[in-house]
Structures are given as structure tokens and as C-alpha cells.
Design an enzyme around this catalytic site. Sequence first.
Site, PDB file in Angstrom:
ATOM      1  N   THR A  40      36.324  56.943  42.494  1.00 69.09           N
ATOM      2  CA  THR A  40      35.690  56.676  43.789  1.00 69.09           C
ATOM      3  C   THR A  40      36.644  56.937  44.946  1.00 69.09           C
ATOM      4  O   THR A  40      36.237  56.937  46.106  1.00 69.09           O
ATOM      5  CB  THR A  40      35.187  55.221  43.850  1.00 69.09           C
ATOM      6  OG1 THR A  40      36.264  54.344  43.496  1.00 69.09           O
ATOM      7  CG2 THR A  40      34.052  55.006  42.853  1.00 69.09           C
ATOM      8  N   HIS A  48      43.620  48.389  39.625  1.00 72.02           N
ATOM      9  CA  HIS A  48      43.234  49.152  38.433  1.00 72.02           C
ATOM     10  C   HIS A  48      44.268  49.033  37.309  1.00 72.02           C
ATOM     11  O   HIS A  48      43.996  49.459  36.179  1.00 72.02           O
ATOM     12  CB  HIS A  48      43.091  50.642  38.776  1.00 72.02           C
ATOM     13  CG  HIS A  48      41.949  50.966  39.676  1.00 72.02           C
ATOM     14  ND1 HIS A  48      42.122  51.404  40.980  1.00 72.02           N
ATOM     15  CD2 HIS A  48      40.606  50.927  39.480  1.00 72.02           C
ATOM     16  CE1 HIS A  48      40.941  51.629  41.528  1.00 72.02           C
ATOM     17  NE2 HIS A  48      40.003  51.337  40.651  1.00 72.02           N
ATOM     18  N   ARG A  86      25.877  52.022  46.595  1.00 68.57           N
ATOM     19  CA  ARG A  86      27.069  52.757  46.982  1.00 68.57           C
ATOM     20  C   ARG A  86      26.666  54.071  47.645  1.00 68.57           C
ATOM     21  O   ARG A  86      25.619  54.640  47.332  1.00 68.57           O
ATOM     22  CB  ARG A  86      27.930  53.081  45.750  1.00 68.57           C
ATOM     23  CG  ARG A  86      28.575  51.874  45.097  1.00 68.57           C
ATOM     24  CD  ARG A  86      29.317  52.305  43.847  1.00 68.57           C
ATOM     25  NE  ARG A  86      29.885  51.175  43.127  1.00 68.57           N
ATOM     26  CZ  ARG A  86      31.124  50.740  43.279  1.00 68.57           C
ATOM     27  NH1 ARG A  86      31.916  51.353  44.133  1.00 68.57           N
ATOM     28  NH2 ARG A  86      31.580  49.712  42.590  1.00 68.57           N
ATOM     29  N   GLN A 172      27.503  54.577  30.879  1.00 71.68           N
ATOM     30  CA  GLN A 172      28.755  54.090  30.318  1.00 71.68           C
ATOM     31  C   GLN A 172      28.597  53.781  28.825  1.00 71.68           C
ATOM     32  O   GLN A 172      29.530  53.997  28.050  1.00 71.68           O
ATOM     33  CB  GLN A 172      29.264  52.860  31.070  1.00 71.68           C
ATOM     34  CG  GLN A 172      30.739  52.611  30.765  1.00 71.68           C
ATOM     35  CD  GLN A 172      31.329  51.456  31.541  1.00 71.68           C
ATOM     36  OE1 GLN A 172      31.685  50.446  30.959  1.00 71.68           O
ATOM     37  NE2 GLN A 172      31.447  51.608  32.843  1.00 71.68           N
ATOM     38  N   LYS A 230      43.227  37.118  47.898  1.00 74.14           N
ATOM     39  CA  LYS A 230      42.919  38.216  46.983  1.00 74.14           C
ATOM     40  C   LYS A 230      44.169  38.963  46.561  1.00 74.14           C
ATOM     41  O   LYS A 230      45.004  39.330  47.393  1.00 74.14           O
ATOM     42  CB  LYS A 230      41.928  39.166  47.642  1.00 74.14           C
ATOM     43  CG  LYS A 230      41.336  40.193  46.684  1.00 74.14           C
ATOM     44  CD  LYS A 230      40.187  40.943  47.323  1.00 74.14           C
ATOM     45  CE  LYS A 230      39.551  41.908  46.326  1.00 74.14           C
ATOM     46  NZ  LYS A 230      38.401  42.638  46.921  1.00 74.14           N
ATOM     47  N   THR A 234      47.149  43.690  51.278  1.00 76.70           N
ATOM     48  CA  THR A 234      48.149  43.359  52.281  1.00 76.70           C
ATOM     49  C   THR A 234      47.491  43.481  53.652  1.00 76.70           C
ATOM     50  O   THR A 234      46.313  43.840  53.753  1.00 76.70           O
ATOM     51  CB  THR A 234      49.349  44.311  52.214  1.00 76.70           C
ATOM     52  OG1 THR A 234      48.905  45.642  52.562  1.00 76.70           O
ATOM     53  CG2 THR A 234      49.944  44.353  50.808  1.00 76.70           C
TER      54      THR A 234
END
Length: 417
Positions: A40, A48, A86, A172, A230, A234
Site C-alpha cells: 500500500t 510491519h 480504501r 488471501q 501508539k 513519532t
Amino acid sequence: MDLLQDLAWRGIIYQQTDEEGLKDSLNKEPISLYCGVDPTADSMHIGHLLPFLTLRRFQQHGHRPIVLVGGATGLIGDPSGKSEERKLLTLEIVQDNVAGIKKQLESIFEFEGENGAIMVNNYDWAGSMDIVTFLRDIGKHIGVNYMLAKDTIASRLETGISFTEFTYTILQAMDFLHLYEQHNCKLQIGGSDQWGNITSGLELIRKVQPEGAKAYGLTIPLVTKADGTKFGKTESGAVWLDPEKTTPYEFYQFWINTADADVVKYLKIFTFLSHEEIEQLDKAVQEEPHLRKAQKVLAEELTRLIHGEDSLQQAIKISQALFSGDVSSLSAAEIEQGFKDVPAYSSQNEENLVDLLVAAKISPSKRQAREDIANGAVTVNGEKITDPAYALTEKDQIDGRFTIIRRGKKKYTLIKH
């Protein structure tokens, strides 16, 4: 301690479909297993990392990892964690993103040897499949009621979900079936949000393969911070693996600034250090927290893995220079990394230091600028200047490109020439 026990000790296992069955399979012989990522973006971020580092742990125990980049699923969009559709990416963008992500994954895995990793792209088998074949050979085996029970789909029913995203879990599932058939892949691992997609794959394998076919699923918990904020974010946004998006210095700094409450957990899940090494660092956190030994090791291990030894040493050099204030030893390239987010000013050939301080808004007035200099509060490339009449020359330019002005202890400004 076997592999699954090690994963449990590290806090990596969240859910398993058949713990005993997987344990038996792992103990009998090496297996093939996979984890996937959708392209993406043209880079992965540190969110990830954990599933792929877990895949690497299996490789270290003799199993063969299959790294899947979702060139097809990336064109569809996973509804997981989304409250709306999306935005679809073009095939060209997705293919460019695939190329960027493949390069990053190559730094994590060993692709040579008896259990060398295999990299695949699901566009290679899904991209050419016609709709009739998809409906007859795949869709026929997945019940609508079964799909509606999936959290990722059920959570979207009120706000709406397109048929396109509705079928994502089937695509998937098809990946798992394809890898099972072509590579004898027995296990899929993924983040906790992938549980529904993983179990759909197992359901499809159960329906299509002969009775007794064995395949398994394992998910990894969401990484959280002790203070509730989270992980992986940053002030400037996500921490990317691409050095053009997040420099190796910024990457190193992210890890070295880990809180004491989180650092041991991160050492367990993100590094390949032994239990004994981690326990020693845990002890250091308890007894000598001011030395930040654990944070330094965490930052070194991750930066070396993703960016290599040279980039690690450069990040350490920049960090030490900024901490000490001795920035004159840095090259222009290192300055670009270390001073990426500090205020910058393009010099209009101001030679007098007082004029430069005012023009660059480092000091609010010439009077204040003269006072700052006289009081020893101003440094040029790490050297304290106390003469208000000081004039800058070419020798104050690093590689002919930059001069670094510091006012006080921490207020840096990058002067560009």
C-alpha cells in the site's frame, strides 16, 4: 527450549489454530511457512516488522520462510481496521511499491542455503485468473455466512462494505491454498488483525484438499507502549524502513529513546539476542537505568539489521556529535541526516555573526545577539564564539554547504550556503 516455547517466552504468540498439531509438525521435520504484506506504500514501516522477524526466527530453526508481497491483494485493499473503503491504487503504483518492499525484505532473510527464503507475489497467480475460474474453483468453497461472521466484515456491515473488499479474505485464502499446493506451506503467520483471513485460508484448504490435510495459523499480538500511546509513531509520523523517508539516524534515535518500561519487551520481540543476554540487559535497566544500556543495544541491533553496519556507525557518530556539541567532524551527508528536522536558514551571504543570528531568527535583535555571543551562549560548528564582531568565512562552512549555529544548550539552526 524449543521454538514455540521461545516465542511464548518472548510474548510473540497471540493465537494459534492448533497448538499441539503445529508443535508435532515442527518437531517432525522442517516446514514451509509464510507471511505477507500488501504494497500500500513504497516502503514498510516498523509496524510491519514483527511478523517478518518472527518468520526469520522459524528460518533460524531450520524452517523455510515464504515472503509474500501482495501485488494482487494490494489492488483490492484489506478491510481490517478500516471504517470505510480504501482508495484503490493503480497497477503501476502497486508494482512500484512491490519493488521497494522486496528490497527491504531482502535485508531480513537469508535467501541462500538449504532453507533459503522464497519471495513470491500473489499477482503472479491471481492477476491472470478469470472471474469464472475464481467463482467456480475458489468462491464455491467459501460460504457467505462464514464470511459474515468474520470480525473484519461484520464491523463494516453498518457503514457499508463493497463486494471488492468483501472478497479480500477469499483472495488471501487463495494465497494460502496456492502456497500449500505449490510449496507444501503448512503455516501462515500474521498480526492479530489477520486472524480472520488466516482461518479463511485454512477453511479453503480443508474444503479443497483431501481429508487429513494439515495446515496451521498463528497470530502475533499488537505491539503497544506502556504509556498507552501508539507504537511506531513519532511527531513527524511513521518510522519507515526506507532511509529516504526515515534516515538511519532517525531510525536509530527512535529505538534509543525507548522508555525503560518498554525496552525489555522490545528486546524480546524485535531482536535475536539470547535469553541470557536479554536478562542481563533487564538487570541493567533495573540497577543502572541512567546508562541506557538496553536502549543502546536495541537501537544497534535494529539499525544494523535494517540499514547495515556502515549506516549504524554513521548514526552512532551523529548521535555522539550532537550529544557532545562537537559537530565539526560531521560530513555534509551526516549533517543532512542529523539536522533534518531542525530550523534551517538559507544564508544571503551574511558574514557578520550578529547579522546572521538576527536574519536566521536565532536571536530576536542585534542587542540580544551581541549579549548571547558575549555570554558564550553561541557556538559555530561546535566552537564557542565570544567576539560580537566575529565574521564568518569559508572555513566556517562544512563541505562548503553548511554552518551549524547553536544558541544555548539545545537550540540548533542549520545555515545552508
